[in-house]
Design a protein around this motif. Structure first.
Motif, PDB file in Angstrom:
ATOM      1  N   LEU A  35       0.888  -1.153   0.000  1.00 46.65           N
ATOM      2  CA  LEU A  35       0.000   0.000   0.000  1.00 46.65           C
ATOM      3  C   LEU A  35       0.931   1.209   0.000  1.00 46.65           C
ATOM      4  O   LEU A  35       1.741   1.362   0.917  1.00 46.65           O
ATOM      5  N   LYS A  39       6.851   7.723   5.494  1.00 49.76           N
ATOM      6  CA  LYS A  39       6.988   8.157   6.889  1.00 49.76           C
ATOM      7  C   LYS A  39       6.311   9.497   7.141  1.00 49.76           C
ATOM      8  O   LYS A  39       6.433  10.420   6.321  1.00 49.76           O
ATOM      9  N   ASP A 120       2.504  -5.959   5.059  1.00 46.31           N
ATOM     10  CA  ASP A 120       1.279  -5.349   4.531  1.00 46.31           C
ATOM     11  C   ASP A 120       0.111  -6.335   4.503  1.00 46.31           C
ATOM     12  O   ASP A 120      -1.049  -5.925   4.389  1.00 46.31           O
TER      13      ASP A 120
HETATM   14  N1  523 Z   1       6.730   0.169   4.470  1.00 42.45           N
HETATM   15  C1  523 Z   1       6.057  -1.046   4.457  1.00 42.45           C
HETATM   16  N2  523 Z   1       4.806  -1.084   3.921  1.00 42.45           N
HETATM   17  C2  523 Z   1       4.209   0.024   3.399  1.00 42.45           C
HETATM   18  C3  523 Z   1       4.903   1.269   3.408  1.00 42.45           C
HETATM   19  C4  523 Z   1       4.287   2.513   2.831  1.00 42.45           C
HETATM   20  C5  523 Z   1       6.179   1.292   3.953  1.00 42.45           C
HETATM   21  O1  523 Z   1       6.576  -2.062   4.937  1.00 42.45           O
HETATM   22  N3  523 Z   1       2.962  -0.081   2.893  1.00 42.45           N
HETATM   23  C6  523 Z   1       8.098   0.237   5.056  1.00 42.45           C
HETATM   24  C7  523 Z   1       9.174   0.321   4.022  1.00 42.45           C
HETATM   25  C8  523 Z   1      10.247   1.103   4.717  1.00 42.45           C
HETATM   26  C9  523 Z   1       9.502   2.010   5.686  1.00 42.45           C
HETATM   27  O2  523 Z   1       8.215   1.418   5.848  1.00 42.45           O
HETATM   28  O3  523 Z   1      11.059   0.194   5.473  1.00 42.45           O
HETATM   29  C10 523 Z   1       9.365   3.438   5.209  1.00 42.45           C
HETATM   30  O4  523 Z   1       8.668   3.442   3.985  1.00 42.45           O
HETATM   31  P1  523 Z   1       9.138   4.319   2.737  1.00 42.45           P
HETATM   32  O5  523 Z   1      10.554   3.997   2.397  1.00 42.45           O
HETATM   33  O6  523 Z   1       8.118   4.127   1.676  1.00 42.45           O
HETATM   34  O7  523 Z   1       9.002   5.738   3.365  1.00 42.45           O
HETATM   35  P2  523 Z   1       9.498   7.140   2.808  1.00 42.45           P
HETATM   36  O8  523 Z   1       9.064   7.266   1.371  1.00 42.45           O
HETATM   37  O9  523 Z   1       9.021   8.185   3.760  1.00 42.45           O
HETATM   38  O10 523 Z   1      11.050   6.945   2.943  1.00 42.45           O
HETATM   39  P3  523 Z   1      12.236   7.824   2.391  1.00 42.45           P
HETATM   40  O11 523 Z   1      12.566   7.158   1.078  1.00 42.45           O
HETATM   41  O12 523 Z   1      13.280   7.608   3.451  1.00 42.45           O
HETATM   42  O13 523 Z   1      11.720   9.222   2.281  1.00 42.45           O
END
Ligand code: 523
Length: 136
Positions: A35, A39, A120
């Protein structure tokens, strides 16, 4: 223990289908489906983070609709919380811009056709009844 950091995920629903996004990075998550989201930044409302992430990652304008109750553990200190969401009228169609290399709109019958990220899976399971309801 440190407070959890919330990662928001969108169950984007349209025409009775759910958008799934295939991650292209990092290497240990690449090829698995999620999905889309990301963060929540310090001081940011989770719903605002959802809107921002969907714009950055998929180039769409979307509105959060409702929180799917519960939260699911990710690698510490992160936890996943999910909102249903819909495209704003006039929004461009989603396209993979960052972190993803493929998107699919899944019907209820197709929901388990993609290899979701393990973390997820319980969230998608809880979204499933809403997908069925949205398609009626
Ligand atoms: N997940 C996850 N499932 C999920 C999401 C949106 C995110 O397991 N549906 C995990 C993947 C990463 C962490 O959560 O380990 C952060 O997600 P990420 O990388 O999508 O977050 P961003 O885009 O805020 O990260 P940056 O690339 O650091 O900005």
């Amino acid at each position: 223990m440190a407070d959890p950091i919330v990662v928001v995920g969108a169950a984007l629903l349209d025409g009775g289908r759910l958008l799934a996004a295939r991650r292209s990075a990092p290497a240990d998550l690449a090829g698995r489906w999620e999905l889309p989201g990301g963060k929540v930044e310090p001081g940011e409302r989770p719903e605002d983070a959802l809107v921002r992430e969907l714009r950055e990652e998929l180039g769409i304008d979307a509105d959060p609709v409702e929180r799917v109750p519960g939260q699911w553990p990710l690698r510490a200190p992160y936890v996943l919380r999910v909102w249903t969401a819909r495209l704003r009228p006039g929004s461009p169609a989603p396209r993979p811009l960052q972190d993803h290399d493929e998107l699919r709109w899944l019907t209820p019958a197709e929901l388990w056709d993609v290899p979701w990220l393990d973390q997820d899976v319980p969230a998608v399971r809880d979204v499933a009844p809403r997908l069925t309801a949205a398609g009626r």
